[in-house]
Design a protein around this motif. Sequence first.
Motif, PDB file in Angstrom:
ATOM      1  N   GLY A 101       0.817  -1.210   0.000  1.00  0.00           N
ATOM      2  CA  GLY A 101       0.000   0.000   0.000  1.00  0.00           C
ATOM      3  C   GLY A 101       0.854   1.266   0.000  1.00  0.00           C
ATOM      4  O   GLY A 101       0.583   2.211  -0.754  1.00  0.00           O
ATOM      5  N   TYR A 102       1.923   1.274   0.805  1.00  0.00           N
ATOM      6  CA  TYR A 102       2.816   2.425   0.850  1.00  0.00           C
ATOM      7  C   TYR A 102       3.543   2.609  -0.478  1.00  0.00           C
ATOM      8  O   TYR A 102       3.659   3.729  -0.990  1.00  0.00           O
ATOM      9  N   ILE A 103       4.030   1.501  -1.033  1.00  0.00           N
ATOM     10  CA  ILE A 103       4.782   1.571  -2.296  1.00  0.00           C
ATOM     11  C   ILE A 103       3.884   2.092  -3.420  1.00  0.00           C
ATOM     12  O   ILE A 103       4.295   2.940  -4.226  1.00  0.00           O
ATOM     13  N   ASP A 104       2.633   1.600  -3.462  1.00  0.00           N
ATOM     14  CA  ASP A 104       1.686   2.070  -4.488  1.00  0.00           C
ATOM     15  C   ASP A 104       1.427   3.566  -4.343  1.00  0.00           C
ATOM     16  O   ASP A 104       1.360   4.303  -5.339  1.00  0.00           O
ATOM     17  N   THR A 105       1.288   4.019  -3.091  1.00  0.00           N
ATOM     18  CA  THR A 105       1.061   5.450  -2.837  1.00  0.00           C
ATOM     19  C   THR A 105       2.242   6.277  -3.326  1.00  0.00           C
ATOM     20  O   THR A 105       2.071   7.299  -4.001  1.00  0.00           O
TER      21      THR A 105
ATOM     22  N   ASN B 105       2.344   8.975  -6.313  1.00  0.00           N
ATOM     23  CA  ASN B 105       2.470  10.352  -5.833  1.00  0.00           C
ATOM     24  C   ASN B 105       3.934  10.617  -5.491  1.00  0.00           C
ATOM     25  O   ASN B 105       4.378  10.392  -4.366  1.00  0.00           O
ATOM     26  N   HIS B 106       4.680  11.084  -6.488  1.00  0.00           N
ATOM     27  CA  HIS B 106       6.112  11.295  -6.308  1.00  0.00           C
ATOM     28  C   HIS B 106       6.402  12.364  -5.258  1.00  0.00           C
ATOM     29  O   HIS B 106       7.430  12.306  -4.571  1.00  0.00           O
ATOM     30  N   LYS B 107       5.500  13.324  -5.129  1.00  0.00           N
ATOM     31  CA  LYS B 107       5.691  14.373  -4.141  1.00  0.00           C
ATOM     32  C   LYS B 107       5.625  13.785  -2.730  1.00  0.00           C
ATOM     33  O   LYS B 107       6.404  14.167  -1.842  1.00  0.00           O
ATOM     34  N   ALA B 108       4.697  12.846  -2.532  1.00  0.00           N
ATOM     35  CA  ALA B 108       4.567  12.193  -1.224  1.00  0.00           C
ATOM     36  C   ALA B 108       5.823  11.381  -0.911  1.00  0.00           C
ATOM     37  O   ALA B 108       6.292  11.361   0.232  1.00  0.00           O
ATOM     38  N   PHE B 109       6.373  10.729  -1.939  1.00  0.00           N
ATOM     39  CA  PHE B 109       7.589   9.926  -1.737  1.00  0.00           C
ATOM     40  C   PHE B 109       8.777  10.825  -1.392  1.00  0.00           C
ATOM     41  O   PHE B 109       9.543  10.522  -0.472  1.00  0.00           O
TER      42      PHE B 109
ATOM     43  N   ARG C 238      15.978  23.201  -3.154  1.00  0.00           N
ATOM     44  CA  ARG C 238      14.649  23.300  -3.771  1.00  0.00           C
ATOM     45  C   ARG C 238      13.766  22.095  -3.432  1.00  0.00           C
ATOM     46  O   ARG C 238      12.574  22.238  -3.184  1.00  0.00           O
ATOM     47  N   PHE C 239      14.363  20.902  -3.377  1.00  0.00           N
ATOM     48  CA  PHE C 239      13.546  19.695  -3.255  1.00  0.00           C
ATOM     49  C   PHE C 239      13.664  18.967  -1.905  1.00  0.00           C
ATOM     50  O   PHE C 239      12.729  18.300  -1.488  1.00  0.00           O
ATOM     51  N   ILE C 240      14.808  19.061  -1.240  1.00  0.00           N
ATOM     52  CA  ILE C 240      15.073  18.189  -0.090  1.00  0.00           C
ATOM     53  C   ILE C 240      15.079  18.909   1.252  1.00  0.00           C
ATOM     54  O   ILE C 240      14.714  18.341   2.274  1.00  0.00           O
TER      55      ILE C 240
END
Length: 566
Positions: free
Chosen positions: A378-382, A386-390, A542-544
């Motif tokens: 379930g976590y991997i699918d999310t 949703n790359h932003k969530a990852f 910017r991202f991390i």
Amino acid sequence: MSKTLYSVYRYIVLGLFLIINIWLFLLSIFSTSRLTSDASEHTYYTGDHAWLHIIILVVLIAAVFYLVRNNIFTRINSYLSNNEKTFIRIRNICLIIIGISGAAWVLLTQSNAGADQYYVLDAARGLRNGDYSAFRYNGYIAKYTNQIGLLFIEYIIGFIVGDYNYLFWQLLNVVMIVFTYKMFSDILGILKLPRIASLSTIILGILFFPWTLYSVFIYGNIAGLFFATSAFKYTMLFIDSLKEFNSFKISYIVISAVSMMLSVMVKNNYLIFMIALIIYTVAEALRHRNIQIILVTCAVIAGFAIQAVVPKLVIEKISGCNLGSGASSWTWIAMGLHPSDGNVYADGWYSGRIAAFYENNDYDTKKEAEVSKAEIKGYIDTYKNNHKAFTSFLSKKVASQWNNPEFQCFWITNVRSSDIEKSPVISDILSLKGSSTFIAFLNIMQSIILFGSMLYAVNTLIEGTFAGAAVLPLTFIGGFIFHLFWEGKCQYTLPYFMLLLPLSIIGFYSMAKKLSSVTKKHLYKCGVFAVILLFIAIIFNRFIILNQDNKSYRQYREYTIEQQKL
């Protein structure tokens, strides 16, 4: 073929190590993760003063340049080389400072063991006194079979020191901390670094003190690193003896294997150190084209097999209980991938809901594993959708574990009871306001250590020197990757960070050598690296970078300080 294979291995290890170091270094100068002082373990991600870190590093480089150009380092090292007794005396004074600091912290806080620390000691008491409740199907050891090794050692030594003898175990930790630093110093000696570098490693250990404050923590962390460092040291001595004398000492192999066996026995997570040691010995066999080095590999594997079987058999025989697999490892991976609830813990940290899977599935390991795997899916699918969530999860998990300058060293004392009334001085140090000054200092020290280990990676990649130290970055990489998906905690990552201390000194030593005969070519390379680092920093920022909790942390800090005053 051996040269090619070793070259590929070297570039992969050092390349990964450099990437991770840059990540953590930029995190360190741009932001700071701060843990609540209570048991909630909530992490705040706050901004940092990047320019302050940079100015301090520039001043440090300028100081090294001055000392090198005026031959001060050379004169000091020459004196230490020609006066072995003086070197040993200074080294021992530094080690005594660490020992006194650790013992003082133990005696002045007298923290009681809690949670898992206590449960293992309690199970050892039960095993000695005929109380086998911890070993039945719903007991603590039956669930957490990974604790069997630590339990076995505490069971045996408990016949002499008694039950719940926290002071004995904590003072034993102090002894092992001191000798761990000594072995770091010895390792630099094996690598043929000057004596001033060996001393500097211990001095760095005095300044960066979280490991010393961990002396109160009776959970195998201290012992695991002590034995793993011993295994590294004697493996390097064995390889060195083959290289110099073309003969080997069987005692080095035995000490290395037994040390690694004990390291994994007291703490299963040190299996990462063992795997790194095995890879290292195979790589060194390729580098030196000497198959005899594989003898260490075989001995270490044999030691692992012994510790995996003997303690369990003995405990089952005494208790009459059959210890199965216990809770599934998949549960801790599920825990390591779950996002924060928003109130308690950080992303990928402990989750009581997930930890209960074993009990909720009638103590059936296979059923629990299936539920945990479904949770993981379930976590991997999310994260896939949703790359932003990852990115958010990964950033927060890494920052919460690796970018906390104190690595929970004050927290582990704050959340434990004590049978004494702590002095106002100790209470002030442990308070949120009092600890802030120490954390600010550790924040700078963390950046310096990461900068030095980054210098090590760059220099070793370019020059190919200090290849013998490769077991340290290899282990660090293993720990970093493992804790990307395993249950997170600063106390789990600190042992790996400690490996950076000798590497950082090697890095600064390499820099000092370059500064002694700096040329336009060297300045050009530094300029190129600085531009690359600046470019990475812009993208990284910017991202991390995480610094969104400045306001909420300030409110928490003001409220907590007011409550502590009351």
